[in-house]
Design a protein around this motif. Structure first.
Motif, PDB file in Angstrom:
ATOM      1  N   LEU A  41      -1.612  -3.659  -9.565  1.00 46.05           N
ATOM      2  CA  LEU A  41      -0.717  -3.991  -8.545  1.00 46.05           C
ATOM      3  C   LEU A  41      -1.229  -4.718  -7.209  1.00 46.05           C
ATOM      4  O   LEU A  41      -0.621  -5.075  -6.405  1.00 46.05           O
ATOM      5  CB  LEU A  41      -0.003  -2.528  -8.314  1.00 46.05           C
ATOM      6  CG  LEU A  41       0.502  -1.793  -9.027  1.00 46.05           C
ATOM      7  CD1 LEU A  41       0.861  -0.286  -8.658  1.00 46.05           C
ATOM      8  CD2 LEU A  41       1.691  -2.377  -9.638  1.00 46.05           C
ATOM      9  N   ALA A  42      -2.595  -4.744  -7.420  1.00 46.89           N
ATOM     10  CA  ALA A  42      -3.274  -5.451  -6.500  1.00 46.89           C
ATOM     11  C   ALA A  42      -3.836  -6.735  -6.931  1.00 46.89           C
ATOM     12  O   ALA A  42      -4.562  -6.605  -8.162  1.00 46.89           O
ATOM     13  CB  ALA A  42      -4.380  -4.706  -5.696  1.00 46.89           C
ATOM     14  N   ILE A  43      -3.904  -7.877  -6.483  1.00 47.01           N
ATOM     15  CA  ILE A  43      -4.396  -9.150  -7.083  1.00 47.01           C
ATOM     16  C   ILE A  43      -5.910  -9.141  -6.979  1.00 47.01           C
ATOM     17  O   ILE A  43      -6.666  -8.788  -5.821  1.00 47.01           O
ATOM     18  CB  ILE A  43      -3.911 -10.492  -6.113  1.00 47.01           C
ATOM     19  CG1 ILE A  43      -2.520 -10.260  -6.167  1.00 47.01           C
ATOM     20  CG2 ILE A  43      -4.506 -11.640  -6.513  1.00 47.01           C
ATOM     21  CD1 ILE A  43      -1.922 -11.801  -5.552  1.00 47.01           C
ATOM     22  N   SER A  44      -6.502  -9.301  -7.945  1.00 46.23           N
ATOM     23  CA  SER A  44      -8.016  -8.985  -8.287  1.00 46.23           C
ATOM     24  C   SER A  44      -8.580 -10.076  -9.116  1.00 46.23           C
ATOM     25  O   SER A  44      -8.041 -11.024  -9.370  1.00 46.23           O
ATOM     26  CB  SER A  44      -8.405  -7.603  -8.753  1.00 46.23           C
ATOM     27  OG  SER A  44      -7.644  -7.475  -9.897  1.00 46.23           O
ATOM     28  N   PRO A  93     -10.086  -9.133  -0.701  1.00 44.84           N
ATOM     29  CA  PRO A  93     -10.064  -8.811  -2.114  1.00 44.84           C
ATOM     30  C   PRO A  93      -9.753 -10.131  -3.115  1.00 44.84           C
ATOM     31  O   PRO A  93     -10.568 -10.377  -3.982  1.00 44.84           O
ATOM     32  CB  PRO A  93      -9.161  -7.887  -2.394  1.00 44.84           C
ATOM     33  CG  PRO A  93      -9.118  -6.929  -1.135  1.00 44.84           C
ATOM     34  CD  PRO A  93      -9.038  -7.963  -0.260  1.00 44.84           C
ATOM     35  N   ILE A  94      -8.914 -10.976  -2.355  1.00 39.57           N
ATOM     36  CA  ILE A  94      -8.456 -12.392  -3.110  1.00 39.57           C
ATOM     37  C   ILE A  94      -9.669 -13.141  -3.029  1.00 39.57           C
ATOM     38  O   ILE A  94      -9.831 -13.963  -4.093  1.00 39.57           O
ATOM     39  CB  ILE A  94      -6.985 -12.461  -2.649  1.00 39.57           C
ATOM     40  CG1 ILE A  94      -6.091 -11.640  -2.816  1.00 39.57           C
ATOM     41  CG2 ILE A  94      -6.781 -13.824  -3.223  1.00 39.57           C
ATOM     42  CD1 ILE A  94      -4.775 -11.923  -2.139  1.00 39.57           C
ATOM     43  N   ILE A  95     -10.141 -13.305  -1.731  1.00 37.62           N
ATOM     44  CA  ILE A  95     -11.126 -14.254  -1.561  1.00 37.62           C
ATOM     45  C   ILE A  95     -12.391 -13.916  -2.385  1.00 37.62           C
ATOM     46  O   ILE A  95     -13.019 -14.855  -3.084  1.00 37.62           O
ATOM     47  CB  ILE A  95     -11.610 -14.475  -0.072  1.00 37.62           C
ATOM     48  CG1 ILE A  95     -10.303 -14.980   0.536  1.00 37.62           C
ATOM     49  CG2 ILE A  95     -12.707 -15.306   0.246  1.00 37.62           C
ATOM     50  CD1 ILE A  95     -10.412 -14.959   2.184  1.00 37.62           C
ATOM     51  N   ARG A  96     -12.709 -12.658  -2.584  1.00 34.31           N
ATOM     52  CA  ARG A  96     -13.773 -12.285  -3.376  1.00 34.31           C
ATOM     53  C   ARG A  96     -13.774 -12.650  -4.809  1.00 34.31           C
ATOM     54  O   ARG A  96     -14.621 -13.258  -5.464  1.00 34.31           O
ATOM     55  CB  ARG A  96     -14.126 -10.781  -3.305  1.00 34.31           C
ATOM     56  CG  ARG A  96     -14.700 -10.454  -1.805  1.00 34.31           C
ATOM     57  CD  ARG A  96     -15.484  -9.074  -1.954  1.00 34.31           C
ATOM     58  NE  ARG A  96     -14.388  -8.021  -1.913  1.00 34.31           N
ATOM     59  CZ  ARG A  96     -13.868  -7.419  -0.881  1.00 34.31           C
ATOM     60  NH1 ARG A  96     -14.015  -7.673   0.218  1.00 34.31           N
ATOM     61  NH2 ARG A  96     -12.906  -6.549  -1.284  1.00 34.31           N
ATOM     62  N   ALA A  97     -12.441 -12.524  -5.279  1.00 30.88           N
ATOM     63  CA  ALA A  97     -12.181 -12.909  -6.703  1.00 30.88           C
ATOM     64  C   ALA A  97     -12.212 -14.282  -6.748  1.00 30.88           C
ATOM     65  O   ALA A  97     -12.998 -14.841  -7.799  1.00 30.88           O
ATOM     66  CB  ALA A  97     -10.854 -12.290  -7.136  1.00 30.88           C
ATOM     67  N   VAL A  98     -11.824 -15.156  -6.112  1.00 28.48           N
ATOM     68  CA  VAL A  98     -11.677 -16.684  -6.185  1.00 28.48           C
ATOM     69  C   VAL A  98     -13.131 -16.983  -6.102  1.00 28.48           C
ATOM     70  O   VAL A  98     -13.676 -17.855  -6.945  1.00 28.48           O
ATOM     71  CB  VAL A  98     -10.928 -17.112  -4.808  1.00 28.48           C
ATOM     72  CG1 VAL A  98     -11.385 -18.766  -4.886  1.00 28.48           C
ATOM     73  CG2 VAL A  98      -9.448 -16.881  -5.410  1.00 28.48           C
TER      74      VAL A  98
END
Length: 849
Positions: A290-293, A353-358
């Motif tokens: 449910l959260a973009i990761s 969290p999205i920036i960390r995943a990218v």
């Protein structure tokens, strides 16, 4: 002189061999060692962080010169290492450690003089700034993140800076705010407030890690002035506009439930999901969908990389031959994938969290482009180092810990498989052999990911999903089908609505299939089990157990497995079986829950009584009370008392997640067939009744004369309401008044009684001396009467209320009444959780803050 010179040289050989191993490990994985030194510096910075706002301790005022000196020290260390002086390892490690300490200390503590947190006033003020992120449209309110530029102070506008988190209420439906707009808002600013309880979620620190230190509320159609456009990015503005169009497309084209799910996993709009859906996904262990990761970004990168590589291979042979002189198709496809990841990061909201995943995926793609992708540990360490250099406070985020821990164990499991591979056979294996091999690798990696996330999930969320491994085997492939089909339908809607009309049923079918699978799996009994919070040593012991479990072929792994298992068994089971020499003490804990109350009573015989009640608002039972109970190792409540006329939000969660002996409520039982429509009960009350009925929990209506007691002289007596006959219907729910007595110490829990209840209590003759009173948290001009206070004459008055309660002039008069009687006053909004400990003769009060 030793008799055997060879034996004397053995220790030297061992130390030399150890030095060679360390040297080899350094040269093979230098980023891993640098990351370890940097993490040690961050830990030192967290220990020495100053809450006063100074960047470093007093004995290091010139931190700039210190940082410059350490930077030069690091450069000297690198030069020495390049020339073969391996003794420079400690110098370089010390420089990196100090860099982590300085970076964390500066970002965590330093604030410029004109920061918005230094200009907060107790009244409404005019704030000017521009919107730096897409506003979140929620029910009856809009959430806006504003970069402050000017603030009104003493009738003048002063320059300021810093992020402000605003909740805007009662806006017109046609008012739609956008990224980059400059606004003037009349608002009352305040520091974000966290409930100060042991083991609770620190909301203020969570916002501070994102650079937000000030919040505010504003309401009314005329609270906003649109002043034009701020210094926002044109590219971001265009991407956010497309994001808004995609969100509108999903909301119009799909049913509400499926649209909310797609907006969450594709655009990061988690507020659009129904609460029951979040609970179902958490119950089956699929909450991470449910959260973009990294899972979503990794699949998108894999999809774009495959498409780019396929398109490159379709180029004319001569052109492709010229390109391969510089780099092969894999390297070029990796570089072409990077811009799409940046685009998606902005499209999904640019949250941390999205920036960390990218960043994680981008570091790996850069390694592919440089043909350095084989050393995965270095790649993972470099991604973590970049993220922590950008924001060292990310190490405290749950998403950061789960992402890197899971990826590390996946790499570890892949290395284990590589070590077990047999020599290649001269005969090419059949397709069935290759299929079973790939299936086995997929199951092995999935098991590693599932097991590696369990300790952290239990530590942060106090829950273990029994069906989580099976749910991920089915749910993740379905999510990988939903992401491309949903994005394709949304992107097609921008160019060809008719094409989107044909593509949307495909993603809708996959979405309904996943939601149906989760709903049916969540209905299994014991699909999810609540657990108490483990300690940090217990979590470390579990991870040591996993590290050894994946390498059982090695002798060191078997020895480490036995040691880790013994340590884990000691940490988990010894506290339960060891003799308890704690003296017979009574503990009463008044939790900080804002405008309401949650009081936990720990009796000398290890019984647990919980008094709950309050006003409507956030789910305090789920977010505040339950985490505290799990952190204290409590899984059973012997008695649950609904201590106020209105339920504390989340009481049904407490009854569902904990074993409850019985429930008390003040009032009178109506006869069978009698109507109860006159009872003004919220919907949460009837949910609570249904859960109690399903779990066979006795639900008792109590009046004066009801007593709960245990050996040792502890009694809990109901003083109000008075017994006035069974079957009497009442329009207003009474608030129970309880008296807790243990030895010579007496507590009075008043709930939110009114003047009628106080008048009834004045007629009691056996009330006795009251040492500690829990004052009503709702003030009325007729309650807290002077005759009532003179009758009980408490030594200490404890208020469980929000800070807004004490901003009223009437509340200040109430406090002065207690002071005139000589009573000490303790407030949960200032002191946090309040703990009263007594042995029956004397009592001691301690606070969380």
């Amino acid at each position: 002189m030793p008799e055997n010179p060879t034996a004397a040289k053995q220790p030297l050989k061992r130390y030399r061999r150890l030095a060679e191993i360390i040297s080899y490990a350094w040269w093979r994985r230098p980023i891993v060692w640098l990351l370890g030194s940097y993490l040690a510096g961050i830990a030192l910075g967290r220990i020495n962080s100053s809450p006063t706002g100074t960047p470093l301790p007093v004995w290091l005022p010139h931190w700039q010169w210190l940082g410059l000196g350490l930077l030069l020290l690091g450069v000297i260390g690198l030069i020495c290492l390049s020339r073969g002086y391996r003794s420079a390892y400690p110098v370089l490690g010390l420089a990196v450690l100090a860099a982590g300490w300085l970076n964390f200390s500066f970002q965590f503590n330093y604030l410029p003089p004109q920061h918005i947190s230094r200009k907060i006033t107790p009244h409404k003020t005019l704030l000017k700034g521009w919107i730096v992120a897409p506003p979140q449209m929620r029910f009856r309110k809009t959430r806006v993140l504003l970069e402050a530029e000017q603030i009104e102070k003493d009738g003048k506008l002063e320059d300021t800076c810093g992020l402000v988190f605003l909740n805007l209420y009662q806006l017109d439906q046609d008012v739609r705010l956008r990224y980059g707009e400059e606004l003037g808002i009349k608002t009352k600013l305040h520091l974000p407030r966290s409930f100060a309880n042991p083991g609770g979620f620190d909301y203020r620190e969570y916002l501070k890690r994102q650079g937000i230190m000030v919040a505010g509320n504003a309401g009314g159609r005329y609270c906003i002035q649109r002043l034009g456009w701020g210094p926002g990015s044109v590219i971001k503005s265009w991407i956010y506009e497309q994001r808004s169009r995609l969100s509108d497309f999903f909301a119009k084209e799909y049913p509400r439930r499926e649209a909310g799910f797609l907006r969450a996993i594709l655009l990061g709009e988690r507020h659009c999901i129904y609460t029951y859906l979040k609970d179902e996904f958490a119950k089956v262990g699929l909450a991470h969908l449910l959260a973009i990761s990294g899972l979503h970004v990794g699949f998108l990168a894999l999809l774009v990389f495959g498409l780019c590589r396929r398109l490159l291979l379709l180029l004319p042979y001569k052109l492709l031959e010229k390109i391969t002189l510089w780099m092969n198709p894999n390297q070029l496809a990796a570089l072409l994938t990077l811009p799409w990841l940046m685009f998606y990061a902005i499209l999904a909201g640019s949250r941390n969290p999205i920036i960390r995943a990218v960043i994680m995926i981008s570091v790996y793609l850069v390694g592919v482009a440089l043909d350095r992708q084989r050393e995965l540990y270095n790649t993972l360490a470099l991604a973590a180092l970049i993220i922590l250099l950008w924001n060292p406070q990310s190490i405290a985020d749950v998403s950061f810990q789960l992402s890197f821990t899971t990826v590390f164990f996946i790499i570890y499991a892949i290395d284990t498989l590589a070590g077990r591979e047999k020599p290649a056979l001269p005969i090419e294996p059949s397709w069935s052999d290759r299929l079973f091999k790939r299936l086995g690798e997929f199951l092995w990696v999935s098991l590693a990911a599932y097991l590696s996330s369990l300790p952290l999930v239990v530590y942060h969320f106090n829950r273990i999903s029994v069906v989580g491994f099976f749910a991920n085997l089915v749910g993740i492939p379905l999510a990988w089908l939903i992401i491309p089909t949903g994005l394709s339908a949304g992107l097609a809607a921008m160019f060809s609505p008719s094409l989107a009309h044909y593509l949307s049923p495909v993603s809708l079918w996959f979405t309904r299939l996943l939601l149906s699978f989760v709903r049916h799996l969540a209905k299994f009994p014991y699909a999810s089990l609540p657990l108490t919070t483990p300690s940090v040593p217990q979590v470390i012991a579990l991870y040591g157990l996993l590290l050894c479990l994946f390498r059982l072929r090695h002798r060191w792994a078997r020895a480490g497995l036995a040691a880790s298992a013994a340590l884990a068994a000691y940490l988990f089971f010894w506290p339960q079986v060891s003799p308890n020499h704690r003296p017979a003490l009574l503990e009463v804990i008044f939790l900080d829950v804002g405008q309401g109350e949650a009081i936990l009573i720990k009796t000398p015989m290890e019984k647990k009584i919980l008094l709950v009640g309050g006003t409507r608002g956030m789910d305090v039972g789920r977010l505040v009370v339950a985490p505290y109970l799990w952190q204290q190792g409590i899984t059973r409540l012997d008695l649950l008392v609904l201590s106020q006329a209105s339920l504390l939000p989340g009481v049904d969660t407490l009854v569902r997640e904990f074993k409850v002996g019985e429930i008390w409520e003040a009032g009178f039982r109506w006869p069978k067939g009698g109507s109860h429509k006159k009872l003004n009960r919220p919907k949460a009350y009837w949910r609570l009744k249904a859960i109690a009925r399903d779990r066979h929990i006795p639900f008792r209506w109590v009046v004066r004369g009801k007593v709960w007691s245990e050996a040792g002289g502890l009694t809990v007596k109901v003083l109000y309401p008075p017994p006035q006959g069974e079957g009497r219907l009442i329009e207003k729910i009474p608030a129970p008044v309880l008296q807790l007595s243990y030895g010579e110490i007496s507590f009075l829990f008043t709930g939110n009684i009114d003047f009628k209840a106080e008048k009834d209590l004045l007629q009691l003759t056996d009330l006795g001396q009251i040492n500690i009173i829990k004052s009503p948290c709702r003030w009325s001009r007729h309650s807290h009467s002077q005759p009532f206070l003179e009758k009980v004459r408490p030594e200490t008055a404890i208020f469980s209320a929000g800070s807004a309660f004490f901003s009223r002039p009437a509340a200040l008069k109430l406090l002065s009444r207690y002071r005139k009687l000589g009573a000490a006053i303790v407030r949960t909004d200032l002191a946090g959780a309040v703990t009263v400990t007594t042995d029956g003769e004397q009592y001691n009060i301690s606070t969380y803050r």
